[in-house]
Design an enzyme around this catalytic site. Structure first.
Site, PDB file in Angstrom:
ATOM      1  N   ASP A  36       0.850  -1.181   0.000  1.00  0.00           N
ATOM      2  CA  ASP A  36       0.000   0.000   0.000  1.00  0.00           C
ATOM      3  C   ASP A  36       0.892   1.240   0.000  1.00  0.00           C
ATOM      4  O   ASP A  36       2.004   1.215   0.536  1.00  0.00           O
ATOM      5  CB  ASP A  36      -0.882   0.049   1.247  1.00  0.00           C
ATOM      6  CG  ASP A  36      -1.636  -1.250   1.489  1.00  0.00           C
ATOM      7  OD1 ASP A  36      -2.130  -1.823   0.497  1.00  0.00           O
ATOM      8  OD2 ASP A  36      -1.723  -1.673   2.658  1.00  0.00           O
ATOM      9  N   ASP A  94      -1.855  -2.491  -4.785  1.00  0.00           N
ATOM     10  CA  ASP A  94      -2.713  -2.944  -3.685  1.00  0.00           C
ATOM     11  C   ASP A  94      -3.518  -1.744  -3.196  1.00  0.00           C
ATOM     12  O   ASP A  94      -4.210  -1.112  -3.972  1.00  0.00           O
ATOM     13  CB  ASP A  94      -1.857  -3.576  -2.594  1.00  0.00           C
ATOM     14  CG  ASP A  94      -2.684  -4.399  -1.617  1.00  0.00           C
ATOM     15  OD1 ASP A  94      -3.874  -4.669  -1.892  1.00  0.00           O
ATOM     16  OD2 ASP A  94      -2.158  -4.772  -0.556  1.00  0.00           O
ATOM     17  N   ASP A 110      -4.471   1.795   3.669  1.00  0.00           N
ATOM     18  CA  ASP A 110      -5.202   0.718   4.351  1.00  0.00           C
ATOM     19  C   ASP A 110      -4.988   0.806   5.852  1.00  0.00           C
ATOM     20  O   ASP A 110      -3.871   1.081   6.327  1.00  0.00           O
ATOM     21  CB  ASP A 110      -4.754  -0.651   3.842  1.00  0.00           C
ATOM     22  CG  ASP A 110      -5.399  -1.010   2.503  1.00  0.00           C
ATOM     23  OD1 ASP A 110      -6.130  -0.165   1.954  1.00  0.00           O
ATOM     24  OD2 ASP A 110      -5.156  -2.125   2.011  1.00  0.00           O
ATOM     25  N   ARG A 161     -13.856   0.504  -2.464  1.00  0.00           N
ATOM     26  CA  ARG A 161     -13.236   0.694  -1.144  1.00  0.00           C
ATOM     27  C   ARG A 161     -12.939   2.165  -0.879  1.00  0.00           C
ATOM     28  O   ARG A 161     -11.789   2.566  -0.682  1.00  0.00           O
ATOM     29  CB  ARG A 161     -11.960  -0.145  -1.006  1.00  0.00           C
ATOM     30  CG  ARG A 161     -12.205  -1.632  -1.143  1.00  0.00           C
ATOM     31  CD  ARG A 161     -10.956  -2.438  -0.850  1.00  0.00           C
ATOM     32  NE  ARG A 161     -11.211  -3.871  -1.013  1.00  0.00           N
ATOM     33  CZ  ARG A 161     -10.297  -4.826  -0.822  1.00  0.00           C
ATOM     34  NH1 ARG A 161      -9.075  -4.497  -0.446  1.00  0.00           N
ATOM     35  NH2 ARG A 161     -10.611  -6.091  -0.998  1.00  0.00           N
TER      36      ARG A 161
END
Length: 448
Positions: free
Chosen positions: A229, A268, A272, A322
């Site tokens: 990330d 990715d 996060d 997301r």
């Protein structure tokens, strides 16, 4: 609602616009200053999260490296300098790291550019050999890759990780120097098992995994999964991410190859928040050109009692999904602008996903949708999560997003939550001006 004096303070902070004066600081590089509306200098590097500004303001608040002495204030412009300034991840001495210009994570200690081929050296890995070894037509689809080429892939990935993953210690502020196009390309800031971190005014791009792993058991057709990330929080507490820009660019997913009929995904997450992280405020960032953008909670059980997150005044544009996906926690999502029209090949699927009993309050956000796009697709869930809140606008019209979703889906999103947001500094009870306002007050480079 915030007090009038606090709202005035926030307006001053949002109007940090011009004249960042570069002042020599004891030979350690340029001090990071901007001017506020009253022409008083504001030192970004020493600025702390304001009171009541989201979950990261709770308890001891979030001060990052603001207490650093002069020996622990660094200006960095190369990967090697950043690594040295960060030091050991276990050293909690307060520090301020000012990023000047763009740091390329895929470089060696001398500054030489590294490619994916450099990370394979000595490992025995090759993509062609990997594809031959784990072709579903011969290897099957019932088990993860195992054997010589998978071991070699993991070794090459580990070499890249050693180079591009930057472990951020507790009590640290990382801030971009205004006017220098400050940021990190190809890198991953890892905030793991530490408390009290500030990340702001950075452009974070091109975080790419040279060696995605094939998982034939992921979904009906298998998937290629990458590892890094741009910013990852794992068991991290009191984190403030402010005025950053996240993007896959210049390599967008539309340019990814396909193997075994599936996209060879090298990206990715953007930011996060997982593995029991807690007390996080994410504000005034721009999230652009990305697929799986923000994951809150890495499983349905690993963060019980944690994941108190505030997400406000961000721009989400060209995001497939997301934004965020939420599990378990108490998440406040307010005054964000979602532009869900397609951008650079990124065609949005949904914005907010509430699952695993997540308790989301989403209020006074603004969605811009493409012609023909269904409001029912702005949310997603598994039938156990909740989304409360009001004042959300779609193309300027007040809209009950949950009602629209529930009318079209069998797994209903619940409409009540077990908490009431109180750390709501800056909350605007009307979303109508967000598209215009946030266009000039979010992302890296605004504070200059």
């Amino acid at each position: 609602m915030a007090s009038p004096s606090h709202r005035r303070s926030l307006r001053k902070r949002r109007s940090l616009l011009v004249a960042g004066a570069a002042v020599a600081a004891t030979g350690l590089g340029a001090a990071v200053f901007v001017m506020n509306a009253d022409a008083n200098p504001v030192d970004l590097a020493h600025q702390t999260l304001p009171a009541k500004d989201g979950w990261a303001a709770s308890g001891s608040g979030t001060t990052g490296g603001s207490q650093a002495d002069s020996a622990h204030v660094f200006t960095v412009s190369t990967r090697a300098q950043l690594v040295k300034a960060l030091g050991s991840a276990s050293n909690s001495t307060a520090k301020i790291i000012k990023v000047k210009g763009t740091i390329d994570a895929n470089t060696d200690d001398a500054g030489k550019k590294l490619t994916c081929a450099d990370y394979t050296s000595g490992t025995g890995y090759s993509l062609a050999a990997y594809l031959k070894a784990y072709d579903p037509s011969t290897y099957g689809r019932s088990k993860l890759p195992k054997g010589t080429q998978e071991t070699a892939r993991a070794a090459a990935q580990a070499k890249q990780a050693k180079n591009i993953v930057f472990k951020v210690p507790a009590n640290t502020t990382i801030v971009g120097v205004p006017g220098t196009k400050a940021g990190i390309t190809g890198g991953s800031l890892q905030v793991k098992g530490v408390d009290n971190v500030i990340i702001r005014n950075l452009t974070l791009t091109a975080t790419e995994d040279c060696f995605p792993q094939w998982d034939p058991t992921d979904g009906d057709d298998g998937n290629w999964n990458s590892a890094y990330d741009a910013v990852t929080l794992r068991t991290a507490t009191h984190v403030w991410a402010d005025h950053n820009t996240f993007s896959d660019g210049p390599h967008f997913d539309s340019a990814n190859a396909k193997y075994y009929g599936r996209e060879y995904q090298i990206h990715d997450g953007a930011l996060d928040i997982t593995n029991g992280s807690d007390l996080v405020t994410v504000e005034r960032n721009q999230f652009t050109n990305h697929d799986k953008t923000m994951l809150i909670g890495s499983s349905d059980t690993d963060s019980t009692g944690k994941l108190h997150i505030s997400i406000h005044h961000n721009v989400w544009k060209g995001i497939i999904q997301r934004a965020p996906l939420t599990r378990i926690g108490q998440v406040h999502i307010y005054n964000n602008y979602y532009d869900t029209t397609a951008l650079n090949g990124y065609a949005p699927s949904y914005s907010i996903n509430s699952r695993a009993k997540a308790q989301v309050v989403a209020e006074d956000n603004y969605w811009r949708t493409a012609t023909g796009q269904k409001v029912a697709k702005l949310l997603s869930g598994d039938g156990t999560g909740s989304v409360a809140g009001s004042g959300n606008l779609v193309n300027g019209t007040a809209t009950d997003l949950v009602a629209a979703y529930n009318a079209a889906n069998s797994k209903k999103i619940k409409t009540t939550v077990n908490w009431t947001p109180t750390l709501t500094a800056g909350l605007q009870t009307s979303a109508k001006n967000l598209p215009t306002e946030l266009a000039t007050t979010t992302g890296a480079g605004v504070l200059s």
